[in-house]
Design a protein around this motif. Structure first.
Motif, PDB file in Angstrom:
ATOM      1  N   PHE A  38       0.365  -1.192  -0.230  1.00 31.76           N
ATOM      2  CA  PHE A  38      -0.218  -0.117   0.011  1.00 31.76           C
ATOM      3  C   PHE A  38       0.875   1.171   0.315  1.00 31.76           C
ATOM      4  O   PHE A  38       0.628   2.468  -0.358  1.00 31.76           O
ATOM      5  N   GLY A  39       2.031   1.019   0.271  1.00 31.84           N
ATOM      6  CA  GLY A  39       2.673   2.287   0.044  1.00 31.84           C
ATOM      7  C   GLY A  39       3.644   2.463  -1.023  1.00 31.84           C
ATOM      8  O   GLY A  39       3.512   3.799  -1.605  1.00 31.84           O
ATOM      9  N   HIS A  40       3.415   1.689  -2.190  1.00 26.40           N
ATOM     10  CA  HIS A  40       4.195   1.594  -3.154  1.00 26.40           C
ATOM     11  C   HIS A  40       2.992   2.135  -3.399  1.00 26.40           C
ATOM     12  O   HIS A  40       2.744   2.987  -4.659  1.00 26.40           O
ATOM     13  N   LEU A  41       1.670   1.873  -3.585  1.00 21.34           N
ATOM     14  CA  LEU A  41       0.643   2.240  -4.657  1.00 21.34           C
ATOM     15  C   LEU A  41      -0.028   3.366  -3.679  1.00 21.34           C
ATOM     16  O   LEU A  41      -0.313   4.885  -4.937  1.00 21.34           O
ATOM     17  N   GLY A  42      -0.018   4.337  -2.280  1.00 25.31           N
ATOM     18  CA  GLY A  42       0.349   5.017  -2.180  1.00 25.31           C
ATOM     19  C   GLY A  42       0.740   6.062  -2.562  1.00 25.31           C
ATOM     20  O   GLY A  42       0.174   7.717  -3.112  1.00 25.31           O
ATOM     21  N   ASP A  43       1.602   5.732  -2.659  1.00 22.50           N
ATOM     22  CA  ASP A  43       3.150   6.773  -3.667  1.00 22.50           C
ATOM     23  C   ASP A  43       2.878   7.283  -4.970  1.00 22.50           C
ATOM     24  O   ASP A  43       3.836   7.971  -5.634  1.00 22.50           O
ATOM     25  N   LYS A  44       2.496   5.954  -5.169  1.00 23.64           N
ATOM     26  CA  LYS A  44       2.152   6.319  -6.882  1.00 23.64           C
ATOM     27  C   LYS A  44       0.862   6.585  -7.396  1.00 23.64           C
ATOM     28  O   LYS A  44       1.024   7.414  -8.407  1.00 23.64           O
ATOM     29  N   ILE A  45      -0.615   5.916  -7.162  1.00 26.30           N
ATOM     30  CA  ILE A  45      -1.369   6.678  -7.157  1.00 26.30           C
ATOM     31  C   ILE A  45      -2.768   7.033  -6.544  1.00 26.30           C
ATOM     32  O   ILE A  45      -3.229   7.924  -6.911  1.00 26.30           O
ATOM     33  N   GLY A  46      -2.336   7.258  -4.913  1.00 24.47           N
ATOM     34  CA  GLY A  46      -2.672   8.252  -4.137  1.00 24.47           C
ATOM     35  C   GLY A  46      -3.001   8.075  -3.037  1.00 24.47           C
ATOM     36  O   GLY A  46      -3.494   6.423  -2.545  1.00 24.47           O
ATOM     37  N   ARG A  47      -2.742   9.125  -2.340  1.00 28.82           N
ATOM     38  CA  ARG A  47      -2.952   8.318  -0.178  1.00 28.82           C
ATOM     39  C   ARG A  47      -4.532   8.395  -0.303  1.00 28.82           C
ATOM     40  O   ARG A  47      -4.784   6.991   0.492  1.00 28.82           O
ATOM     41  N   LYS A  48      -5.501   9.127  -0.657  1.00 28.91           N
ATOM     42  CA  LYS A  48      -7.115   8.564  -0.389  1.00 28.91           C
ATOM     43  C   LYS A  48      -7.350   7.833  -1.196  1.00 28.91           C
ATOM     44  O   LYS A  48      -8.141   6.708  -0.124  1.00 28.91           O
ATOM     45  N   LYS A  49      -7.084   7.374  -1.609  1.00 26.78           N
ATOM     46  CA  LYS A  49      -7.757   5.547  -2.978  1.00 26.78           C
ATOM     47  C   LYS A  49      -7.500   4.867  -1.292  1.00 26.78           C
ATOM     48  O   LYS A  49      -8.216   3.732  -1.573  1.00 26.78           O
ATOM     49  N   MET A  50      -5.833   5.312  -1.272  1.00 27.45           N
ATOM     50  CA  MET A  50      -5.618   3.393  -0.035  1.00 27.45           C
ATOM     51  C   MET A  50      -6.200   3.875   1.248  1.00 27.45           C
ATOM     52  O   MET A  50      -6.595   2.346   1.241  1.00 27.45           O
ATOM     53  N   LEU A  51      -7.167   4.791   1.211  1.00 30.08           N
ATOM     54  CA  LEU A  51      -8.085   4.887   2.878  1.00 30.08           C
ATOM     55  C   LEU A  51      -8.763   4.416   2.178  1.00 30.08           C
ATOM     56  O   LEU A  51      -9.905   3.546   3.490  1.00 30.08           O
ATOM     57  N   ILE A  52      -9.554   4.464   1.538  1.00 29.07           N
ATOM     58  CA  ILE A  52     -10.856   3.899   1.265  1.00 29.07           C
ATOM     59  C   ILE A  52     -10.826   2.439   1.328  1.00 29.07           C
ATOM     60  O   ILE A  52     -11.747   2.003   1.398  1.00 29.07           O
ATOM     61  N   LEU A  53      -9.539   1.705   0.248  1.00 23.44           N
ATOM     62  CA  LEU A  53     -10.151   0.521   0.201  1.00 23.44           C
ATOM     63  C   LEU A  53      -9.615  -0.288   1.323  1.00 23.44           C
ATOM     64  O   LEU A  53     -10.116  -0.956   1.208  1.00 23.44           O
ATOM     65  N   THR A  54      -8.023  -0.165   2.272  1.00 28.10           N
ATOM     66  CA  THR A  54      -8.786  -0.459   3.370  1.00 28.10           C
ATOM     67  C   THR A  54      -9.072  -0.468   4.692  1.00 28.10           C
ATOM     68  O   THR A  54      -9.443  -0.775   5.591  1.00 28.10           O
ATOM     69  N   MET A  55     -10.328   0.607   4.451  1.00 30.37           N
ATOM     70  CA  MET A  55     -11.267   0.814   5.017  1.00 30.37           C
ATOM     71  C   MET A  55     -11.942  -0.290   4.658  1.00 30.37           C
ATOM     72  O   MET A  55     -12.791  -0.845   6.042  1.00 30.37           O
ATOM     73  N   PHE A  56     -12.612  -0.625   3.876  1.00 32.61           N
ATOM     74  CA  PHE A  56     -13.428  -1.277   3.314  1.00 32.61           C
ATOM     75  C   PHE A  56     -12.962  -2.646   3.135  1.00 32.61           C
ATOM     76  O   PHE A  56     -14.117  -3.478   4.065  1.00 32.61           O
ATOM     77  N   MET A  57     -11.771  -3.188   3.260  1.00 32.97           N
ATOM     78  CA  MET A  57     -11.359  -4.483   3.422  1.00 32.97           C
ATOM     79  C   MET A  57     -11.475  -5.070   5.169  1.00 32.97           C
ATOM     80  O   MET A  57     -11.597  -5.553   5.918  1.00 32.97           O
TER      81      MET A  57
END
Length: 438
Positions: A76-95
């Motif tokens: 998620f660090g890789h994805l957060g640095d590549k495509i954005g912090r916000k998208k990762m926060l929504i995905l992780t909360m859903f999981m």
């Protein structure tokens, strides 16, 4: 001032609020599992005539969730640095919400046999994956939206989600722990897990309304991103990752000591009831929630390194009066004793996010702080209830070896804090104080 300008100016507060509420929901889910592991999961999923073995098996599944966290932090660090912090926060909360709710529906060992603990472990791993990616993004959304000079305080607001989530979790278990033992084991313990779905919906709605981090947007605009952030941060910043992981130790492991392990310790060796210790911990957690923003404000005035050094030294001394007061079995003295430890370790926890964040350039920051934090949580946080249980069993519930264990955790944090402070002072930084890439 136009409506769009007003909305833009309100973003720092909205981002910090969303980070706080979202993190509170995530930690509610995590602490719900931790509390259940101490109270009931061993009996439901690992039945045994030996209470020690059942408790150890339950805490082992608690630890399994931590194993996934460093890898999850890296992904998620890789994805957060590549495509954005916000998208990762929504995905992780859903999981996290899905995993926690599913645990509430999971049949026990008496119903489906060995599949019960197997499925429990798989859902626990999913929880670990979710929270492994959550923390770094929440901290960055708050700190990277923060006004100049206020990053320490704003980065502390997501950290308040931990005690807030714990308060919600303790409240939910306090309500169901008043049931008779048979009802609690049969269905009562499931209700806090099922309530996670309601919190999930609230958290996602709030996070959707926050803009992406301005520092991330600026990095993308200037084309400063790297192809493989995790590889880059491990190659160029392994030393601050190690120091940051050490610095976080007592702020992470300490909570699992004073909450998860302490529940098991006092009910097993001091004969306290579940509802009694949960009431005490509820009062302690309210004190923690109130003390954390005060710690962040003091750190802004005194300087982060100086404040954290003092807090870590106090942590080293705190467990001795804590255990002496807990053993009196007086509710007031128990609250005072545990609060001595919790207020000092939560001072470290409140400030450490803002302290470690500037040690990494924006382009690899999500990866850097996530790997550091999750590495610490896995090694120190996940093993603390297990080690505490083994030490208590080895020394027949004697408190002094347990206090020494707590002091060792605090000393590791002290070494990391001093080292990371020196690292930051020796590096070239931008106008925000963040370390620049080499």
């Amino acid at each position: 001032m136009s409506h769009s300008e007003q909305a833009q100016q309100s973003q720092p507060v909205r981002a910090a609020t969303a980070a706080f509420i979202g993190t509170a929901v995530e930690f509610y889910d995590y602490y719900t599992y931790a509390t259940a592991a101490a109270l009931v999961l061993g009996e439901v999923f690992f039945p045994s005539s030996n209470h020690f073995l059942s408790t150890m098996a339950s805490f082992a599944t608690f630890f399994v969730g931590f194993i996934a966290r460093p890898l999850s932090g890296a992904v998620f660090g890789h994805l957060g640095d590549k495509i954005g912090r916000k998208k990762m926060l929504i995905l992780t909360m859903f999981m996290m919400g899905v995993a926690t709710t599913a645990i509430g529906f999971l049949p026990g060992y008496a119903t489906i046999g060995v599949w019960a603990p197997i499925l429990l472990v798989l859902l626990r791993i999913l929880q670990g994956v979710a929270v492994g990616g959550e923390w770094g993004g929440a901290v960055l959304m708050a700190s990277e939206h923060a006004p100049k000079g206020r990053k320490t305080f704003f980065a502390s607001l997501p950290q308040m989600g931990s005690p807030a989530g714990l308060i919600l979790s303790l409240l939910s278990f306090r309500l169901v722990s008043s049931l008779d033992h048979e009802s609690f084991v049969a269905w009562g313990w499931r209700l806090p897990f099922l309530a996670s779905f309601i919190l999930l919906v609230i958290g996602i709605v709030i996070r959707v309304g926050v803009n992406e981090s301005p520092e991330f947007e600026r990095m993308k605009k200037n084309r400063e991103e790297v192809k493989f952030p995790v590889a880059e941060v491990l190659r160029t910043a392994w030393y601050p990752i190690l120091l940051a992981a050490m610095a976080t130790t007592i702020g992470s492991a300490g909570f699992f000591f004073t909450n998860t392990f302490m529940i098991s310790y006092v009910t097993t060796y001091l004969g306290m009831s579940k509802s009694f210790i949960l009431d005490c911990l509820f009062a302690v957690t309210i004190i923690q929630l109130l003390s954390q923003p005060v710690s962040a404000l003091l750190a802004e005035r005194l300087g982060e390194t100086r404040f954290l050094t003092l807090a870590a030294l106090l942590c080293m001394a705190a467990p001795y009066p804590m255990f002496m007061l807990v053993r009196t079995q007086s509710p007031v003295l128990i609250v005072i004793g545990i609060s001595l430890a919790v207020v000092t370790l939560s001072a470290v926890y409140a400030v450490i996010a803002g302290f470690m964040t500037p040690a990494f350039p924006t382009r690899v920051r999500y990866s850097g702080i996530s790997i550091a934090y999750q590495l610490c949580v896995t090694i120190a946080g996940g093993t603390t209830p297990l080690i505490g249980t083994m030490v208590a069993d080895r020394y027949k519930g004697e408190w002094l070896p347990l206090a020494v264990f707590f002091t060792i955790l605090s000393a590791i944090s002290l070494i990391g804090i001093v080292g990371l402070g020196r690292y930051r002072n020796g590096k070239r930084t931008d106008e925000t104080g963040a370390v620049l890439a080499n």
